[in-house]
Design an enzyme around this catalytic site. Structure first.
Site, short mmCIF file in Angstrom:
data_model
loop_
_atom_site.label_atom_id
_atom_site.label_comp_id
_atom_site.label_asym_id
_atom_site.label_seq_id
_atom_site.Cartn_x
_atom_site.Cartn_y
_atom_site.Cartn_z
N ALA A 201 -0.10 4.78 1.48
CA ALA A 201 0.66 5.51 2.77
C ALA A 201 1.24 6.86 2.31
O ALA A 201 1.23 7.64 3.09
CB ALA A 201 1.87 4.53 3.07
N ASP B 104 -6.46 0.30 3.14
CA ASP B 104 -5.04 0.55 3.22
C ASP B 104 -4.77 1.89 3.93
O ASP B 104 -3.93 2.24 4.45
CB ASP B 104 -4.52 0.16 1.85
CG ASP B 104 -5.39 0.80 0.67
OD1 ASP B 104 -6.61 1.27 1.05
OD2 ASP B 104 -4.98 0.57 -0.38
N GLY C 77 0.84 -1.28 -0.23
CA GLY C 77 -0.08 -0.13 -0.03
C GLY C 77 0.71 1.38 0.02
O GLY C 77 0.58 2.14 0.70
#
Ligand code: MEV
Length: 341
Positions: A133, A174, A129
């Protein structure tokens, strides 16, 4: 670059970091309103964000081959945007459109710009992810620099909007892992974001070395659901039930039950057609070597599988995964969410 630099009492530069994620249970079904469980992993994305006196957006993201990418602030989101720059650029654009402190207004009048450098502790290949992020890092950093002081919920909402603007699809699990960290029980769009307070989660993770497009897999599953709606809906309901049981098992550290529920979940994912031969080989190898359970993690076909095993079986399970052609990746789970470095 200085970690933080102060000019006339104003913060002009900041470094923030956000963790990657691993889906534990509930992938695909989560896109259709069922719950999933996700844990934040101890490999982090970092972004250093600096406010500039000129109306320019600049980005260096060596991990995704972006070097010295530049454009005027009034061109954000316009024209061809390289893949590796998309999430950061649209996050910056969405942030300035949606906020209204005096610092933000100055930017909107094109009296200032933003310089971003991102670095990652993990390869964007792993499917941890990295795009989500980095989006979360940008929103958090700009919120500090322009003093909107968004709370985690607002950071989630803005980062999730950015991901949807680009991908069109996705539950946002996520993004939630990157913002809140820990281990979360999650429902699409953040309808539920419930932290599961636990001390440890002894996962073994194997990387398949295969890359497959998440949106394509979501579409393939959607096609099946269109053709066989009652069958697929029933599968999603079963996954929702096992996710609820898994939540209880995780809270009690009952890793035997968790393993069994992971095996059930894998069966349903195989039925949906997202298991893939290589991942299946790694999953069966982990089980044969004594894991309590094993399953794919994420959209399927490629990226990673996860297994849960007692300490005395750990080495054998890791060896089994390696023998099946996987790469065992070692890191912490259940780690802290987005933070200022
Ligand atoms: C992908 O990692 C997991 C999916 O459930 C998609 C999503 O939740 O956004 C397939």
């Amino acid at each position: 670059m200085n970690k933080q630099s102060l000019r006339s009492n104003d913060l002009k530069q900041i470094t923030v970091s956000a963790p990657g994620k691993l889906m534990l249970l509930g992938e695909h079904a989560v896109v259709y309103g069922r719950p999933c469980i996700v844990t934040a992993v101890g490999q982090r994305m970092k972004a250093t964000v600096e406010l500039l006196e000129k109306p320019l957006f600049q980005l260096n993201a060596p991990d995704v081959q972006i070097t010295d990418y530049k454009k005027p602030m009034d061109q954000l989101g316009i024209g061809d945007i390289p893949k590796g720059a998309k999430f950061v650029e649209i996050a910056v654009k969405n942030y300035f459109i949606s906020q209204s402190t005096s610092e933000v207004k100055k930017m909107r009048l094109h009296l200032g710009g933003v310089n971003v450098t991102t670095t990652s502790e993990f390869s964007s290949q792993f499917g941890f992810g990295s795009s989500s992020a980095s989006t979360v890092c940008i929103v958090k950093a700009l919120s500090e620099l322009t003093r909107t002081k968004l709370d985690n919920r607002a950071i989630f909402d803005l980062a999730y909007k950015t991901v949807l603007d680009i991908q069109g699809k996705g539950s946002g699990f996520d993004v939630a892992a990157a913002v809140f960290g820990g281990t979360l029980y999650f429902v699409i769009g953040g309808k539920i974001i419930k932290p599961l307070r636990i001390n440890n989660l002894p996962l073994i993770v194997g990387y398949s070395g295969i890359k497959f497009d998440t949106v394509r897999l979501i579409d393939e599953v959607a096609e099946k659901a269109k053709k066989y709606p009652s069958v697929v809906d029933n599968i999603y309901d079963q996954i929702a039930r096992l996710v609820d049981l898994a939540q209880k098992a995780i809270l009690k550290s009952d890793f035997i039950a968790l393993g069994e529920l992971m095996n059930f979940n894998e069966g349903y994912l195989a039925t949906l057609g997202v298991e893939g031969k290589k991942l299946a080989g790694m999953i069966y190898a982990a089980r044969e070597a004594g894991a309590n359970g094993a399953k794919l993690s994420g959209a399927g076909i490629g990226d990673c599988m996860i297994a849960i095993a007692s300490e005395d079986k750990k080495q054998a399970v890791e060896d089994g995964i390696t023998a099946a052609g996987g790469e065992v990746i070692d890191f912490k789970t259940n780690v802290e969410g987005v933070k200022i470095e």
